[in-house]
Enzyme design. Structure first.
Site, PDB file in Angstrom:
ATOM      1  N   CYS A  53       0.648   4.149  25.194  1.00 19.20           N
ATOM      2  CA  CYS A  53      -0.649   4.586  25.725  1.00 19.20           C
ATOM      3  C   CYS A  53      -1.633   5.026  24.639  1.00 19.20           C
ATOM      4  CB  CYS A  53      -0.432   5.730  26.725  1.00 19.20           C
ATOM      5  SG  CYS A  53       0.810   6.908  26.188  1.00 19.20           S
ATOM      6  N   HIS A 110      -5.298  11.049  27.810  1.00 19.51           N
ATOM      7  CA  HIS A 110      -5.093  11.371  26.394  1.00 19.51           C
ATOM      8  C   HIS A 110      -6.449  11.358  25.691  1.00 19.51           C
ATOM      9  CE1 HIS A 110      -0.963  10.839  27.235  1.00 19.51           C
ATOM     10  NE2 HIS A 110      -0.683   9.766  26.526  1.00 19.51           N
TER      11      HIS A 110
END
Ligand code: A2P
Length: 334
Positions: free
Chosen positions: A127, A237
């Site tokens: 990710c 994130h």
């Protein structure tokens, strides 16, 4: 009959995959939902219908055309080859196959052309790598990345359901249920450890950023160093990136390239305090970029801030895009 399997269908990413498949209207005639042996036989409700959860072995026997895997690295290592041998395209969200030279490591906006009819196991990058290369690739093509220094601020959702259980318990003042996701409290804390430590004193997550970025950008000599930090954040994130280029650039050129790049949103109006945050990125498929500024301490260097929903573009959305590509190219017949 187009059959699509989701392996790890009850997990954080598996659930998001099902949502994104629905939003993207990914076609299928039969949906196979697999999870661990402990869940097999239970029902999972999806789009108003109850589906039987099956084991991975049963899923192989049902001969899916495409299998979206997000059930951890050991499940992928053990079972992806059996799916491939049964004629299935595996799109694997774990780290198991990413650095295998026979497996393309794909972010569709960047390198979908690495997928061929014979690529039976296609790896979804980590990710934190996906969102960084999404922002850096358009700049790399024009100015050539020389060196990257990245610090990440990663949502605990990336560690799966047990991290969510730990966070929620701590938030409500209870001890975290076993097994804990982290050795330290995650609520009201920052943990400078994502995944396990390696011999070079970096974490596995930090080295994934190094190796995967080199593979995707096609430059094995690219200089890159990373610090990955887990934060008590739900939505996504964030990354603070300092990048040096081989060629000189103007900030305006960077803005234009990022504004034109597919799958990217430039949100950069400092005077109005407009920049990406994980809360506002939550549930979105795009990668968001802001806080663009020249690094005044060295030549040809830029600072930027990159945010994405780690469960979406960082995992499920990227995997579903790869599945759509297989259908578009008619590698899998609809
Ligand atoms: P289960 O719910 O039956 O444990 P997360 O990372 O969010 O915890 O999700 C992990 C996913 O992987 C879940 O769907 C989980 O199923 C599945 N899973 C875990 N271990 C296995 C296994 N050995 N075989 C198949 N699926 C597994």
């Amino acid at each position: 009959m187009l059959k699509i399997a989701v392996v790890g269908a009850t997990g954080m990413v598996g659930q998001e995959m099902l949502m994104v498949m629905d939003e993207f209207q990914l076609p299928y005639d039969e949906l196979i939902l697999a999870a661990s042996a402990g869940s097999a036989g239970k029902k999972l409700s999806y789009k108003g219908k109850d589906h039987n959860l099956v084991t991975v072995e049963e899923a192989i026997r049902m001969k899916p055309d495409i299998a979206l895997f997000s059930a951890g690295g050991s499940t992928s290592l053990e079972y992806a080859p059996a799916f491939a041998a049964a004629g299935c395209y595996v799109i694997d969200n774990s780290s198991a196959w990413r650095m295998d030279s026979d497996c393309p490591l794909v972010v569709p906006e960047i390198n979908a052309d690495r997928i061929t009819q014979t690529s039976r196991i296609i790896a979804n990058p980590n990710c934190s790598t996906i969102q960084m290369v999404m922002a850096l690739h358009p700049l790399h093509r024009k100015f050539g990345v020389d060196r990257i220094v990245v610090s990440t601020y990663q949502s605990f959702t990336g560690t799966g359901m047990k991290a969510v259980r730990q966070y929620e318990a701590e938030k409500n003042g209870h001890p975290a249920p076993e097994p804990r996701a982290y050795n330290h409290p995650i609520f009201e804390n920052c943990i400078p450890q994502c995944d396990v430590f390696l011999d070079n004193l970096y974490t596995k997550e930090e080295m994934k950023l190094v190796h995967e970025t080199r593979k995707i950008l096609g430059d094995p000599s690219l200089r890159i160093t990373a610090t990955a930090v887990r934060v008590p954040v739900y939505g996504g994130h964030s990354e603070s990136v300092n990048v040096s280029f081989h060629k000189a650039f103007r900030l305006e050129e960077v803005r234009q390239l990022l504004s034109a790049a597919p799958g990217l949103i430039l949100l950069d109006e400092p005077s109005r305090s407009r920049y990406p945050t994980p809360l506002q990125a939550r549930g979105k498929n795009e990668v968001q970029v802001g806080r663009l500024r020249m690094d005044e301490s060295q030549e040809n260097a830029l600072n930027l801030w990159i945010v994405a929903d780690n469960l979406r573009k960082g995992a499920a959305t990227n995997a579903v895009q790869i599945a759509s590509y297989l259908l578009e190219k008619a590698y899998v017949k609809n």
